[in-house]
Scaffold this motif. Structure first.
Motif, PDB file in Angstrom:
ATOM      1  N   PHE A   1    -116.466  41.976   5.670  1.00  0.00           N
ATOM      2  CA  PHE A   1    -115.821  42.593   4.513  1.00  0.00           C
ATOM      3  C   PHE A   1    -115.946  41.679   3.297  1.00  0.00           C
ATOM      4  N   ASP A   2    -115.688  40.378   3.503  1.00  0.00           N
ATOM      5  CA  ASP A   2    -115.776  39.412   2.409  1.00  0.00           C
ATOM      6  C   ASP A   2    -117.193  39.348   1.842  1.00  0.00           C
ATOM      7  N   GLU A   3    -118.193  39.358   2.705  1.00  0.00           N
ATOM      8  CA  GLU A   3    -119.580  39.299   2.233  1.00  0.00           C
ATOM      9  C   GLU A   3    -119.948  40.546   1.435  1.00  0.00           C
ATOM     10  N   VAL A   4    -119.488  41.697   1.867  1.00  0.00           N
ATOM     11  CA  VAL A   4    -119.747  42.934   1.124  1.00  0.00           C
ATOM     12  C   VAL A   4    -119.094  42.856  -0.254  1.00  0.00           C
ATOM     13  N   GLN A   5    -117.842  42.406  -0.294  1.00  0.00           N
ATOM     14  CA  GLN A   5    -117.100  42.333  -1.555  1.00  0.00           C
ATOM     15  C   GLN A   5    -117.683  41.298  -2.523  1.00  0.00           C
ATOM     16  N   ARG A   6    -118.150  40.160  -2.010  1.00  0.00           N
ATOM     17  CA  ARG A   6    -118.622  39.065  -2.854  1.00  0.00           C
ATOM     18  C   ARG A   6    -120.131  39.063  -3.092  1.00  0.00           C
ATOM     19  N   TRP A   7    -120.857  40.037  -2.568  1.00  0.00           N
ATOM     20  CA  TRP A   7    -122.324  39.997  -2.587  1.00  0.00           C
ATOM     21  C   TRP A   7    -122.902  39.693  -3.965  1.00  0.00           C
ATOM     22  N   THR A   8    -122.403  40.336  -4.993  1.00  0.00           N
ATOM     23  CA  THR A   8    -122.979  40.127  -6.328  1.00  0.00           C
ATOM     24  C   THR A   8    -122.658  38.747  -6.888  1.00  0.00           C
ATOM     25  N   GLU A   9    -121.666  38.065  -6.339  1.00  0.00           N
ATOM     26  CA  GLU A   9    -121.293  36.720  -6.786  1.00  0.00           C
ATOM     27  C   GLU A   9    -121.976  35.629  -5.966  1.00  0.00           C
ATOM     28  N   MET A  10    -122.543  35.991  -4.835  1.00  0.00           N
ATOM     29  CA  MET A  10    -123.127  34.999  -3.934  1.00  0.00           C
ATOM     30  C   MET A  10    -124.424  34.436  -4.508  1.00  0.00           C
ATOM     31  N   SER A  11    -124.681  33.160  -4.203  1.00  0.00           N
ATOM     32  CA  SER A  11    -125.932  32.530  -4.631  1.00  0.00           C
ATOM     33  C   SER A  11    -127.077  33.072  -3.759  1.00  0.00           C
ATOM     34  N   PRO A  12    -128.309  32.894  -4.213  1.00  0.00           N
ATOM     35  CA  PRO A  12    -129.437  33.318  -3.376  1.00  0.00           C
ATOM     36  C   PRO A  12    -129.406  32.676  -1.985  1.00  0.00           C
ATOM     37  N   GLY A  13    -129.047  31.402  -1.907  1.00  0.00           N
ATOM     38  CA  GLY A  13    -128.969  30.731  -0.614  1.00  0.00           C
ATOM     39  C   GLY A  13    -127.904  31.331   0.288  1.00  0.00           C
ATOM     40  N   GLU A  14    -126.764  31.678  -0.282  1.00  0.00           N
ATOM     41  CA  GLU A  14    -125.699  32.323   0.493  1.00  0.00           C
ATOM     42  C   GLU A  14    -126.148  33.690   0.996  1.00  0.00           C
ATOM     43  N   LYS A  15    -126.850  34.428   0.134  1.00  0.00           N
ATOM     44  CA  LYS A  15    -127.359  35.739   0.556  1.00  0.00           C
ATOM     45  C   LYS A  15    -128.358  35.593   1.699  1.00  0.00           C
ATOM     46  N   ARG A  16    -129.274  34.636   1.575  1.00  0.00           N
ATOM     47  CA  ARG A  16    -130.267  34.438   2.635  1.00  0.00           C
ATOM     48  C   ARG A  16    -129.614  33.967   3.929  1.00  0.00           C
ATOM     49  N   SER A  17    -128.565  33.170   3.824  1.00  0.00           N
ATOM     50  CA  SER A  17    -127.832  32.737   5.013  1.00  0.00           C
ATOM     51  C   SER A  17    -127.214  33.940   5.719  1.00  0.00           C
ATOM     52  N   THR A  18    -126.670  34.852   4.943  1.00  0.00           N
ATOM     53  CA  THR A  18    -126.103  36.073   5.508  1.00  0.00           C
ATOM     54  C   THR A  18    -127.203  36.922   6.143  1.00  0.00           C
ATOM     55  N   TRP A  19    -128.314  37.091   5.434  1.00  0.00           N
ATOM     56  CA  TRP A  19    -129.452  37.844   5.973  1.00  0.00           C
ATOM     57  C   TRP A  19    -129.910  37.245   7.301  1.00  0.00           C
ATOM     58  N   ARG A  20    -129.987  35.929   7.367  1.00  0.00           N
ATOM     59  CA  ARG A  20    -130.433  35.261   8.596  1.00  0.00           C
ATOM     60  C   ARG A  20    -129.474  35.557   9.738  1.00  0.00           C
ATOM     61  N   ARG A  21    -128.174  35.445   9.479  1.00  0.00           N
ATOM     62  CA  ARG A  21    -127.176  35.692  10.520  1.00  0.00           C
ATOM     63  C   ARG A  21    -127.261  37.116  11.046  1.00  0.00           C
ATOM     64  N   ILE A  22    -127.320  38.097  10.139  1.00  0.00           N
ATOM     65  CA  ILE A  22    -127.324  39.489  10.615  1.00  0.00           C
ATOM     66  C   ILE A  22    -128.646  39.846  11.290  1.00  0.00           C
ATOM     67  N   THR A  23    -129.753  39.214  10.862  1.00  0.00           N
ATOM     68  CA  THR A  23    -131.047  39.468  11.487  1.00  0.00           C
ATOM     69  C   THR A  23    -131.083  38.873  12.892  1.00  0.00           C
ATOM     70  N   LEU A  24    -130.591  37.658  13.034  1.00  0.00           N
ATOM     71  CA  LEU A  24    -130.555  37.033  14.358  1.00  0.00           C
ATOM     72  C   LEU A  24    -129.639  37.797  15.300  1.00  0.00           C
ATOM     73  N   ASP A  25    -128.513  38.282  14.766  1.00  0.00           N
ATOM     74  CA  ASP A  25    -127.587  39.067  15.581  1.00  0.00           C
ATOM     75  C   ASP A  25    -128.235  40.399  15.989  1.00  0.00           C
TER      76      ASP A  25
END
Length: 138
Positions: free
Chosen positions: A95-119
């Motif tokens: 929920f937090d990642e969805v809410q903060r997505w536009t504020e996240m840095s590119p590195g934070e976004k890629r970290s999230t992408w990596r986590r959901i892809t690995l999962d």
């Protein structure tokens, strides 16, 4: 700040290899050289992530060009966090990642992408994979 995973550095290197191939088979274009130096240091030190905040400027700029060529968001327009789920069944973000997505840095976004892809359990990877493919084409 988030770390930029070595696999993202490698993807950026491959992006630049295709974009600026070596004319003589040995000389590297400046953006490629900058990324290769970061990659080599990660391997040498046995690290898997480079700190986004301290990445050398040339390497960060080259990585950003690759990042800008990737999909911006994992959203597939099926958001279960709006229904009260802590993790979205559609894209796999919290929920937090969805809410903060536009504020996240590119590195934070890629970290999230990596986590959901690995999962790999979010619907974007199975049940509604065709939506994810459509969003890449669009």
């Amino acid at each position: 700040m988030a770390g930029i995973h070595i696999t993202d550095i490698e993807a950026a290197i491959n992006h630049w290899r295709a974009r600026s191939p070596s004319a003589d088979g040995g000389a590297l274009a400046p953006p490629l050289r900058a990324l290769a130096e970061v990659y080599a240091l990660l391997v040498y030190h046995g690290e898997t992530e480079a700190d986004e905040a301290t990445l050398p400027a040339e390497a960060k700029a080259a990585w950003q060009v690759w990042f800008d060529s990737t999909p911006d968001t994992p959203c597939i327009a099926i958001c279960s966090t709006s229904q009260g789920d802590a993790m979205c069944k559609g894209c796999g973000r919290s929920f937090d990642e969805v809410q903060r997505w536009t504020e996240m840095s590119p590195g934070e976004k890629r970290s999230t992408w990596r986590r959901i892809t690995l999962d790999g359990t979010a619907w974007r990877f199975n049940r509604y994979a065709e939506r994810a493919l459509e969003s890449k084409a669009g």
